[in-house]
Design an enzyme around this catalytic site. Sequence first.
Site, PDB file in Angstrom:
ATOM      1  CG  ASP A  27      -2.061   0.974   1.100  1.00 15.30           C
ATOM      2  OD1 ASP A  27      -2.432   1.329  -0.040  1.00 15.30           O
ATOM      3  OD2 ASP A  27      -2.587   1.401   2.155  1.00 15.30           O
ATOM      4  NE  ARG A  31      -1.511   6.604   1.309  1.00 15.25           N
ATOM      5  CZ  ARG A  31      -1.420   5.696   2.261  1.00 15.25           C
ATOM      6  NH1 ARG A  31      -1.120   6.063   3.493  1.00 15.25           N
ATOM      7  NH2 ARG A  31      -1.645   4.427   1.995  1.00 15.25           N
ATOM      8  CG  HIS A  44      -0.641   2.114  -9.269  1.00 13.95           C
ATOM      9  ND1 HIS A  44      -0.803   1.726  -7.961  1.00 13.95           N
ATOM     10  CD2 HIS A  44      -1.735   2.857  -9.582  1.00 13.95           C
ATOM     11  CE1 HIS A  44      -1.961   2.222  -7.503  1.00 13.95           C
ATOM     12  NE2 HIS A  44      -2.533   2.909  -8.470  1.00 13.95           N
ATOM     13  CD1 TRP A  76     -13.388  -4.914  -8.544  1.00 21.80           C
ATOM     14  CD2 TRP A  76     -13.183  -4.150 -10.641  1.00 21.80           C
ATOM     15  NE1 TRP A  76     -12.875  -5.932  -9.311  1.00 21.80           N
ATOM     16  CE2 TRP A  76     -12.743  -5.504 -10.611  1.00 21.80           C
ATOM     17  CE3 TRP A  76     -13.153  -3.466 -11.859  1.00 21.80           C
ATOM     18  CZ2 TRP A  76     -12.282  -6.167 -11.746  1.00 21.80           C
ATOM     19  CZ3 TRP A  76     -12.693  -4.146 -12.986  1.00 21.80           C
ATOM     20  CH2 TRP A  76     -12.260  -5.461 -12.915  1.00 21.80           C
ATOM     21  NE  ARG A  78      -7.790   2.069  -5.245  1.00 28.29           N
ATOM     22  CZ  ARG A  78      -6.577   2.098  -4.740  1.00 28.29           C
ATOM     23  NH1 ARG A  78      -5.554   2.439  -5.506  1.00 28.29           N
ATOM     24  NH2 ARG A  78      -6.369   1.807  -3.478  1.00 28.29           N
ATOM     25  CG  LEU A 138       9.667 -16.750  -3.616  1.00 25.38           C
ATOM     26  CD1 LEU A 138       9.818 -16.766  -2.089  1.00 25.38           C
ATOM     27  CD2 LEU A 138       9.877 -15.313  -4.104  1.00 25.38           C
ATOM     28  NE  ARG A 201      -7.729   0.798   5.636  1.00 26.41           N
ATOM     29  CZ  ARG A 201      -7.614   2.112   5.844  1.00 26.41           C
ATOM     30  NH1 ARG A 201      -7.820   2.632   7.043  1.00 26.41           N
ATOM     31  NH2 ARG A 201      -7.321   2.929   4.836  1.00 26.41           N
ATOM     32  CD  GLU A 214       3.559 -12.789  15.738  1.00 26.19           C
ATOM     33  OE1 GLU A 214       3.535 -11.609  16.146  1.00 26.19           O
ATOM     34  OE2 GLU A 214       3.074 -13.736  16.379  1.00 26.19           O
TER      35      GLU A 214
HETATM   36  C1  IPE Z   1      -5.354  -2.676  -0.005  1.00 29.60           C
HETATM   37  O1  IPE Z   1      -5.075  -1.341  -0.172  1.00 29.60           O
HETATM   38  C2  IPE Z   1      -5.374  -3.380  -1.321  1.00 29.60           C
HETATM   39  C3  IPE Z   1      -4.093  -3.556  -1.980  1.00 29.60           C
HETATM   40  C4  IPE Z   1      -2.926  -3.158  -1.524  1.00 29.60           C
HETATM   41  C5  IPE Z   1      -4.123  -4.251  -3.219  1.00 29.60           C
HETATM   42  P1  IPE Z   1      -6.233  -0.243  -0.306  1.00 29.60           P
HETATM   43  O2  IPE Z   1      -5.538   1.048  -0.543  1.00 29.60           O
HETATM   44  O3  IPE Z   1      -7.207  -0.667  -1.332  1.00 29.60           O
HETATM   45  O4  IPE Z   1      -6.921  -0.310   1.120  1.00 29.60           O
HETATM   46  P2  IPE Z   1      -7.819   0.744   1.887  1.00 29.60           P
HETATM   47  O5  IPE Z   1      -8.867   1.212   0.916  1.00 29.60           O
HETATM   48  O6  IPE Z   1      -6.932   1.876   2.310  1.00 29.60           O
HETATM   49  O7  IPE Z   1      -8.358  -0.006   3.055  1.00 29.60           O
HETATM   50  C1  IPE Z   2      -1.666   0.207  -3.295  1.00 27.71           C
HETATM   51  O1  IPE Z   2      -1.442   1.576  -3.334  1.00 27.71           O
HETATM   52  C2  IPE Z   2      -1.942  -0.366  -4.658  1.00 27.71           C
HETATM   53  C3  IPE Z   2      -3.331  -0.787  -4.849  1.00 27.71           C
HETATM   54  C4  IPE Z   2      -4.255  -0.774  -3.960  1.00 27.71           C
HETATM   55  C5  IPE Z   2      -3.679  -1.275  -6.172  1.00 27.71           C
HETATM   56  P1  IPE Z   2      -2.640   2.604  -3.315  1.00 27.71           P
HETATM   57  O2  IPE Z   2      -3.023   2.906  -4.730  1.00 27.71           O
HETATM   58  O3  IPE Z   2      -3.740   2.152  -2.454  1.00 27.71           O
HETATM   59  O4  IPE Z   2      -1.912   3.867  -2.686  1.00 27.71           O
HETATM   60  P2  IPE Z   2      -2.523   4.871  -1.619  1.00 27.71           P
HETATM   61  O5  IPE Z   2      -2.984   4.052  -0.457  1.00 27.71           O
HETATM   62  O6  IPE Z   2      -3.653   5.579  -2.296  1.00 27.71           O
HETATM   63  O7  IPE Z   2      -1.382   5.759  -1.280  1.00 27.71           O
HETATM   64 MG    MG Z   3      -4.132   2.388  -0.474  1.00 27.99          MG
END
Ligand code: IPE
Ligand code: IPE
Ligand code: MG
Length: 250
Positions: A27, A31, A44, A76, A78, A138, A201, A214
């Site tokens: 994640d 940002r 990404h 989805w 997004r 792996l 989370r 963990e």
């Molecule tokens: C979790 O991240 C999903 C992935 C990393 C693929 P999100 O960015 O979608 O999670 P939330 O919306 O902050 O909970």
């Molecule tokens: C995780 O990064 C990648 C996916 C969920 C596909 P995010 O795109 O959720 O990045 P943030 O959380 O908005 O920074």
């Molecule tokens: Mg995210």
Amino acid sequence: MASRNSPPSPAPLDPLRVPSHVAIIMDGNGRWASSRGLPRFAGHRAGVGAIRRAIASCRDLGIRILTLYAFSTENWRRSTDEVGMLMGLLHERLVAEAEELQRSGIRVRIFGDLGAIAPETRAQIERVESMTVEGHALLLNIAFNYGGRDEIARAARTLAARVRDGQFEVEQISEPALAECLYTAGLPDPDLLIRTGGEQRLSNFLLWQAAYAELLFLDVYWPDFDRHHLVAAVDEYQRRQRRFGGATSA
Ligand code: IPE
Ligand code: IPE
Ligand code: MG
């Protein structure tokens, strides 16, 4: 063992207590990009480099299974552009990385609700999975259009259908029977679950399998994740005492 390139970790890792299965919620891509004044998709793209580093580092440390959360059943929500970009990125990387993954002995499996993604991408998934099936360095699982609740609901449907068809008794529905219907059938549960990006989370990741994982939440955006973070995470894991409900040992 860490490679010569890793920065020194506080104490050497215990090679006998390396987690077998590490799962990562990757994640913070958006940002990472915003903090540089870049569009989300740049984050990404930058995240792909971190995936390569994570794969190489897991292999070098002797971790046997790495499960990466790449796209959730909720992603989805997004914009169409971002979803399309993420689908395209999966397709592009499968095509581009297949040979290298095969050469490095990485076995790739991609799981989730793959019926909802483009048939051309599904064909690439099958190609990479079969090309890498002999990989023993792996096992790389990529959770794509994956949701833990969706996975459990599917498993329940599979078991219900077996009961309906007379192949299974209701009394035979057990934890192992359900686990055998999950995408991770036959694999050990994750020992260590890492989430980058600072949120604490699970966001619907491995809800069943993570029962005794963990958990480690890191304040680093995914594109900045490197070998040093993984070594530090394993070091932290080795300091934890896992009890699985048992009593504290003296
Ligand atoms: C979790 O991240 C999903 C992935 C990393 C693929 P999100 O960015 O979608 O999670 P939330 O919306 O902050 O909970
Ligand atoms: C995780 O990064 C990648 C996916 C969920 C596909 P995010 O795109 O959720 O990045 P943030 O959380 O908005 O920074
Ligand atoms: Mg995210």
